[in-house]
Enzyme design. Structure first.
Site, PDB file in Angstrom:
ATOM      1  N   GLU A 183       0.825  -1.216   0.000  1.00  0.00           N
ATOM      2  CA  GLU A 183       0.000   0.000   0.000  1.00  0.00           C
ATOM      3  C   GLU A 183       0.854   1.258   0.000  1.00  0.00           C
ATOM      4  O   GLU A 183       0.806   2.078   0.923  1.00  0.00           O
ATOM      5  CB  GLU A 183      -0.936   0.004   1.209  1.00  0.00           C
ATOM      6  CG  GLU A 183      -1.907  -1.161   1.184  1.00  0.00           C
ATOM      7  CD  GLU A 183      -3.025  -1.059   2.220  1.00  0.00           C
ATOM      8  OE1 GLU A 183      -4.102  -1.609   1.971  1.00  0.00           O
ATOM      9  OE2 GLU A 183      -2.820  -0.424   3.267  1.00  0.00           O
ATOM     10  N   GLU A 193      -5.592  -8.144  -1.049  1.00  0.00           N
ATOM     11  CA  GLU A 193      -6.246  -8.005   0.263  1.00  0.00           C
ATOM     12  C   GLU A 193      -7.703  -7.668   0.054  1.00  0.00           C
ATOM     13  O   GLU A 193      -8.032  -6.798  -0.763  1.00  0.00           O
ATOM     14  CB  GLU A 193      -5.634  -6.864   1.087  1.00  0.00           C
ATOM     15  CG  GLU A 193      -4.323  -7.161   1.724  1.00  0.00           C
ATOM     16  CD  GLU A 193      -3.821  -6.012   2.593  1.00  0.00           C
ATOM     17  OE1 GLU A 193      -4.635  -5.332   3.238  1.00  0.00           O
ATOM     18  OE2 GLU A 193      -2.601  -5.807   2.604  1.00  0.00           O
TER      19      GLU A 193
END
Ligand code: BG6
Length: 473
Positions: free
Chosen positions: A179, A370
């Site tokens: 991320e 995810e």
């Protein structure tokens, strides 16, 4: 039709959220060890509060986490029982280089991951490895100021070289930074940054961003040189911004918010800074030291695939943005969707929209690395949890993902749910916010036997994988 035959189903974790054993076998201290559960956490992870030593009166959940370090065989066996094709996990930088700037790596750390990868391979599970998942040596913060310092690029390159060589043949799929866009919202976690008094924060953030982007391109280059079989991906915290209304000002605001996140991936996929970013630097008087060598490395080493996490879409209005709301990737309440116990919007169609938007923008193979529901579980005396709410969430999201593949033609490599085994929450540090198919007996204060037990969703996900996403009932 449906998902490709070799679709990589599995689950995803991060070293600091499950390993524990924070000071064993030569491991050094990392930023993630020093993020306590409770109120202080937010100011620490956002770089507003300096906490570079353990302080009295705080509980640090990453110290012990769920003890994967000693129980990985048991845990991987459970993943294998569910039929995992892949297991996404990360390497703790400080197991390999305890301080971050040493000449030689820590053999014990290298050995640990080698054993984990071999254990996966034993079951035919393909490891998918995040090189850094909110993970940064404390020494590099104290000595160099974190990623705002260009020197970190060299330490990261060294780490990459060591692990790519050592795990050649064992690992093929790599993600450079988890991320990467989160560094703007949680700078201590994403970039090892603690702000100095009066510092120009934007300058520090975008300098760090540049260094991570350059480091990511170097990693891609080194990975390909060491083994042409290696596939390297970038990783975005995704979730489209909706304008709160159809007011043109709100629509524009949503576009700007999306760009703030896509900026990173634009560079990693296209190999150069988009004009809107250069203009942003100019307007804000940011001096980003982009050298000729940087430009060349970025240009020549774009990623092989684009991976992302998806939990929710977000919502923004011009007024809220002016007030500074909608930062920290939090968003305004979207009146059309329900929210979880932690206030995250439930939006499976937004998943399909987001997948399509990313594919339209980049035209690269995608990987959902995810997705999942953080919820409170109530186990019976055997640790069994009837987590129909989790099954419902996942079913709806897998259906939406299937539509993106079947109806929209998106090229999708795989899907790993977040936290297939309960682990420490990155955002809050709680254990109570559970994502797993496997229940772990441990609470927010670190009490519990650490015993693992299967939830209802365990059998359900097994069936999903066995049918390659056809049987979702
Ligand atoms: C992602 C992170 O942001 O979301 C994970 O990559 C994190 O590390 C996950 O755990 C879920 O967020 P949280 O705050 O519920 O743990």
């Amino acid at each position: 039709m449906g998902f490709r035959k070799d679709f990589l189903w599995g689950g995803a974790t991060a070293a600091n959220q499950l390993e524990g054993a924070y000071n064993e076998d030569g491991r050094g201290l990392a930023n993630v060890d020093l993020t306590p559960v409770g109120e202080a956490r937010l100011s620490v992870i956002t770089g507003k509060r300096k906490m570079l030593e353990f302080e009295e009166g705080y509980f640090y959940p990453a110290k012990g986490a769920i003890d994967f370090y000693h129980r990985y065989k048991e845990d991987i066996a459970l993943f294998a029982e569910m039929g995992f094709k892949t297991y996404r996990m990360s390497i703790a930088w400080t197991r390999i280089f305890p301080k971050g700037d040493e000449e030689t790596p820590n053999e014990k750390g290298l050995e640990f991951y080698e054993n984990v990868f071999k254990e996966c391979r034993k079951y035919g599970i393909e490891p998918l490895v995040t090189i850094t998942h909110f993970d940064f040596p404390i020494h590099l913060i104290k000595e160099y100021g974190g990623w705002r310092n260009r020197k970190i690029v060299d330490f990261y390159k060294k780490l990459c070289e060591v692990i790519f060589k050592r795990y050649k043949g064992l690992v093929k799929y790599w993600l450079t930074f988890n991320e990467i866009n989160i560094l703007l919202h949680a700078p201590f976690m994403g970039a090892g940054i603690v702000f100095e008094e009066g510092e120009n924060e934007k300058q520090a953030l975008y300098a760090a961003a540049h260094h991570e982007l350059v480091a990511s391109a170097w990693a891609t280059k080194i990975a390909h040189e060491i083994d042409p079989e290696n596939k390297v991906g970038c990783m975005l915290a995704s979730g489209k911004y909706y304008p709160l209304t159809a007011k043109p000002e709100d629509v524009w605001e949503a576009l700007e918010k999306d760009r703030e996140n896509y900026f990173f991936i634009d560079v990693q996929v296209r190999g150069y800074y988009p004009n809107y970013a250069l203009k942003f630097f100019e307007r804000n008087n940011l001096k980003i030291d982009i050298t000729e060598e940087d430009r060349k490395i970025l240009k020549e080493n774009t990623v092989d695939f684009v991976s992302f996490s998806y939990y929710t879409t977000r919502c923004i209005s011009k007024e809220a943005a002016d007030l500074g709301e909608g930062n920290l990737l939090e968003s305004m309440r979207n009146p059309y969707i329900e929210v979880t116990d932690w206030g995250w919007g439930l939006d499976p169609l937004g998943f399909r929209t987001t997948i399509n938007e990313i594919y339209d923008r980049y035209q690269k193979p995608l990987f959902v690395v995810e997705n999942g529901l953080g919820a409170v579980d109530t186990p019976d005396e055997n640790g069994y949890v009837e987590d129909d709410y989790r099954i419902d969430y996942l079913r709806a999201h897998i259906k939406a993902m299937k539509d993106a593949v079947e109806l929209d033609g998106v090229d999708l490599l795989g899907y790993t749910t977040w936290g297939p085994i309960d682990l420490v929450s990155a955002g809050t540090g709680e254990m109570k916010k559970r994502y797993g198919f496997i229940y772990v007996d441990r609470d927010n204060a670190g009490n519990g036997t650490l015993k693992r037990s299967k939830k209802k969703s365990f059998e359900w996900y097994k069936k999903v994988i066995a049918s390659n996403g056809e049987d979702l009932e």
